[in-house]
Scaffold this motif. Structure first.
Motif, PDB file in Angstrom:
ATOM      1  N   LEU A   1      13.648  -0.503  90.961  1.00 49.86           N
ATOM      2  CA  LEU A   1      13.425   0.078  92.284  1.00 49.86           C
ATOM      3  C   LEU A   1      14.570  -0.287  93.236  1.00 49.86           C
ATOM      4  CD1 LEU A   1      11.711   1.644  94.312  1.00 49.86           C
ATOM      5  CD2 LEU A   1      10.445  -0.483  94.749  1.00 49.86           C
ATOM      6  N   GLY A   2      14.980  -1.537  93.221  1.00 51.93           N
ATOM      7  CA  GLY A   2      16.106  -1.958  94.058  1.00 51.93           C
ATOM      8  C   GLY A   2      17.385  -1.233  93.696  1.00 51.93           C
ATOM      9  N   MET A   3      17.624  -1.072  92.404  1.00 55.06           N
ATOM     10  CA  MET A   3      18.820  -0.359  91.958  1.00 55.06           C
ATOM     11  C   MET A   3      18.738   1.128  92.294  1.00 55.06           C
ATOM     12  SD  MET A   3      20.928  -2.582  90.988  1.00 55.06           S
ATOM     13  CE  MET A   3      22.157  -1.461  90.360  1.00 55.06           C
ATOM     14  N   LEU A   4      17.525   1.686  92.270  1.00 54.18           N
ATOM     15  CA  LEU A   4      17.343   3.080  92.686  1.00 54.18           C
ATOM     16  C   LEU A   4      17.743   3.239  94.147  1.00 54.18           C
ATOM     17  CD1 LEU A   4      16.303   6.006  92.358  1.00 54.18           C
ATOM     18  CD2 LEU A   4      14.026   5.126  92.919  1.00 54.18           C
ATOM     19  N   LEU A   5      17.293   2.326  94.996  1.00 55.82           N
ATOM     20  CA  LEU A   5      17.635   2.400  96.418  1.00 55.82           C
ATOM     21  C   LEU A   5      19.136   2.236  96.638  1.00 55.82           C
ATOM     22  CD1 LEU A   5      14.644   0.371  97.904  1.00 55.82           C
ATOM     23  CD2 LEU A   5      14.955   2.864  97.887  1.00 55.82           C
ATOM     24  N   MET A   6      19.731   1.260  95.953  1.00 53.92           N
ATOM     25  CA  MET A   6      21.167   1.042  96.091  1.00 53.92           C
ATOM     26  C   MET A   6      21.950   2.258  95.585  1.00 53.92           C
ATOM     27  SD  MET A   6      23.638  -1.974  94.658  1.00 53.92           S
ATOM     28  CE  MET A   6      24.130  -1.215  93.129  1.00 53.92           C
ATOM     29  N   SER A   7      21.542   2.790  94.449  1.00 49.47           N
ATOM     30  CA  SER A   7      22.228   3.950  93.872  1.00 49.47           C
ATOM     31  C   SER A   7      22.084   5.173  94.762  1.00 49.47           C
ATOM     32  CB  SER A   7      21.666   4.252  92.479  1.00 49.47           C
ATOM     33  OG  SER A   7      21.877   3.167  91.616  1.00 49.47           O
ATOM     34  N   ALA A   8      20.897   5.368  95.338  1.00 46.81           N
ATOM     35  CA  ALA A   8      20.681   6.504  96.239  1.00 46.81           C
ATOM     36  C   ALA A   8      21.605   6.408  97.452  1.00 46.81           C
ATOM     37  CB  ALA A   8      19.217   6.568  96.666  1.00 46.81           C
ATOM     38  N   LEU A   9      21.756   5.193  97.984  1.00 44.70           N
ATOM     39  CA  LEU A   9      22.657   4.984  99.119  1.00 44.70           C
ATOM     40  C   LEU A   9      24.102   5.308  98.722  1.00 44.70           C
ATOM     41  CD1 LEU A   9      23.158   3.973 102.016  1.00 44.70           C
ATOM     42  CD2 LEU A   9      23.365   1.679 101.055  1.00 44.70           C
ATOM     43  N   ILE A  10      24.517   4.822  97.573  1.00 43.55           N
ATOM     44  CA  ILE A  10      25.883   5.083  97.100  1.00 43.55           C
ATOM     45  C   ILE A  10      26.097   6.575  96.910  1.00 43.55           C
ATOM     46  CG2 ILE A  10      27.451   4.824  95.125  1.00 43.55           C
ATOM     47  CD1 ILE A  10      26.329   1.936  94.853  1.00 43.55           C
TER      48      ILE A  10
ATOM     49  N   PHE B   1      26.415  -7.359  80.176  1.00 41.99           N
ATOM     50  CA  PHE B   1      26.535  -8.070  81.440  1.00 41.99           C
ATOM     51  C   PHE B   1      27.209  -7.228  82.522  1.00 41.99           C
ATOM     52  CE2 PHE B   1      25.778 -11.823  78.708  1.00 41.99           C
ATOM     53  CZ  PHE B   1      24.615 -12.225  79.334  1.00 41.99           C
ATOM     54  N   LEU B   2      27.852  -6.125  82.149  1.00 46.52           N
ATOM     55  CA  LEU B   2      28.348  -5.207  83.172  1.00 46.52           C
ATOM     56  C   LEU B   2      27.179  -4.570  83.931  1.00 46.52           C
ATOM     57  CD1 LEU B   2      31.282  -3.474  81.262  1.00 46.52           C
ATOM     58  CD2 LEU B   2      31.465  -5.081  83.184  1.00 46.52           C
ATOM     59  N   LEU B   3      26.037  -4.428  83.272  1.00 46.90           N
ATOM     60  CA  LEU B   3      24.833  -3.912  83.926  1.00 46.90           C
ATOM     61  C   LEU B   3      23.991  -5.023  84.552  1.00 46.90           C
ATOM     62  CD1 LEU B   3      23.753  -1.230  81.302  1.00 46.90           C
ATOM     63  CD2 LEU B   3      24.504  -0.797  83.647  1.00 46.90           C
ATOM     64  N   ILE B   4      24.180  -6.250  84.107  1.00 47.44           N
ATOM     65  CA  ILE B   4      23.403  -7.376  84.638  1.00 47.44           C
ATOM     66  C   ILE B   4      24.010  -7.885  85.947  1.00 47.44           C
ATOM     67  CG2 ILE B   4      22.584  -9.735  84.162  1.00 47.44           C
ATOM     68  CD1 ILE B   4      21.224  -7.392  82.570  1.00 47.44           C
ATOM     69  N   GLY B   5      25.309  -7.750  86.133  1.00 41.93           N
ATOM     70  CA  GLY B   5      25.956  -8.190  87.365  1.00 41.93           C
ATOM     71  C   GLY B   5      25.274  -7.660  88.625  1.00 41.93           C
ATOM     72  N   PRO B   6      24.989  -6.355  88.690  1.00 36.43           N
ATOM     73  CA  PRO B   6      24.288  -5.851  89.880  1.00 36.43           C
ATOM     74  C   PRO B   6      22.900  -6.475  90.063  1.00 36.43           C
ATOM     75  CG  PRO B   6      25.340  -4.049  88.724  1.00 36.43           C
ATOM     76  CD  PRO B   6      25.463  -5.256  87.842  1.00 36.43           C
ATOM     77  N   LEU B   7      22.213  -6.781  88.970  1.00 39.09           N
ATOM     78  CA  LEU B   7      20.901  -7.436  89.082  1.00 39.09           C
ATOM     79  C   LEU B   7      21.050  -8.866  89.582  1.00 39.09           C
ATOM     80  CD1 LEU B   7      19.005  -6.217  85.884  1.00 39.09           C
ATOM     81  CD2 LEU B   7      19.180  -5.144  88.152  1.00 39.09           C
ATOM     82  N   PHE B   8      22.107  -9.532  89.177  1.00 38.23           N
ATOM     83  CA  PHE B   8      22.392 -10.884  89.640  1.00 38.23           C
ATOM     84  C   PHE B   8      22.540 -10.891  91.165  1.00 38.23           C
ATOM     85  CE2 PHE B   8      25.577 -14.280  90.479  1.00 38.23           C
ATOM     86  CZ  PHE B   8      24.895 -15.370  89.970  1.00 38.23           C
ATOM     87  N   VAL B   9      23.290  -9.928  91.678  1.00 35.78           N
ATOM     88  CA  VAL B   9      23.489  -9.818  93.124  1.00 35.78           C
ATOM     89  C   VAL B   9      22.179  -9.416  93.814  1.00 35.78           C
ATOM     90  CG1 VAL B   9      24.713  -8.547  94.936  1.00 35.78           C
ATOM     91  CG2 VAL B   9      25.945  -9.310  92.892  1.00 35.78           C
ATOM     92  N   LEU B  10      21.472  -8.457  93.246  1.00 38.93           N
ATOM     93  CA  LEU B  10      20.194  -8.032  93.814  1.00 38.93           C
ATOM     94  C   LEU B  10      19.196  -9.185  93.808  1.00 38.93           C
ATOM     95  CD1 LEU B  10      18.713  -5.616  95.026  1.00 38.93           C
ATOM     96  CD2 LEU B  10      18.110  -4.909  92.707  1.00 38.93           C
TER      97      LEU B  10
END
Length: 151
Positions: free
Chosen positions: A76-85, A131-140
């Motif tokens: 859900l957090g990544m959906l919101l971030m991606s929608a903003l981008i 880990f290229l996909l985990i990096g954004p989760l680490f920040v989130l």
């Protein structure tokens, strides 16, 4: 045996985040990642968008499926971030998106490697491309912990 049973009970997202965190302990490296990882996501989607906007939407949807299986709240957090981008990309001058994205991509990766030089450890994705996909989760995860959201 005890350690194996404890490890088996842990969620995959927790295991991946813990492994990722091993090379992201220095406070300066963490700050750099909190700036550069979102910039890399933006620029990566921008480069894809420059090829075709639908390809950027497809990349987002594919990553969201992966994130959903790791953690619906992270998805859900990544959906919101991606929608903003994607919204920002829609309003940028379309003929310049690839140039803007390329500059941001290069500068953000330079920042990442500076952070890892400070950390004294290589980037996690050298060992596991996931880990290229985990990096954004680490920040989130930093944001979630700050606002009291569990994942």
């Amino acid at each position: 045996m005890e350690q194996t049973q404890t490890h088996a009970k842990r969620r995959q997202v927790d295991i991946l985040l813990d492994k990722y965190a091993e090379s992201h302990l220095h406070p300066t490296n963490e700050i750099i990642h909190c700036v550069c990882v979102p910039a890399i996501v933006f620029s990566f989607l921008g480069l894809i968008w420059a090829g075709h906007p639908l390809a950027a939407y497809a990349a987002v949807m594919t990553s969201l499926i992966y994130y959903f299986f790791l953690s619906p709240r992270f998805a859900l957090g990544m959906l919101l971030m991606s929608a903003l981008i994607l919204a920002v990309l829609q309003y940028l001058p379309q003929g310049r998106i690839w140039q803007i994205s390329l500059v941001v991509f290069v500068v953000a990766w330079i920042g990442q490697f500076i952070g890892h030089k400070i950390e004294g450890k290589k980037p996690s994705f050298f060992d596991d491309i996931r880990f290229l996909l985990i990096g954004p989760l680490f920040v989130l995860g930093f944001l979630y912990r700050r606002i009291g959201v569990s994942y």
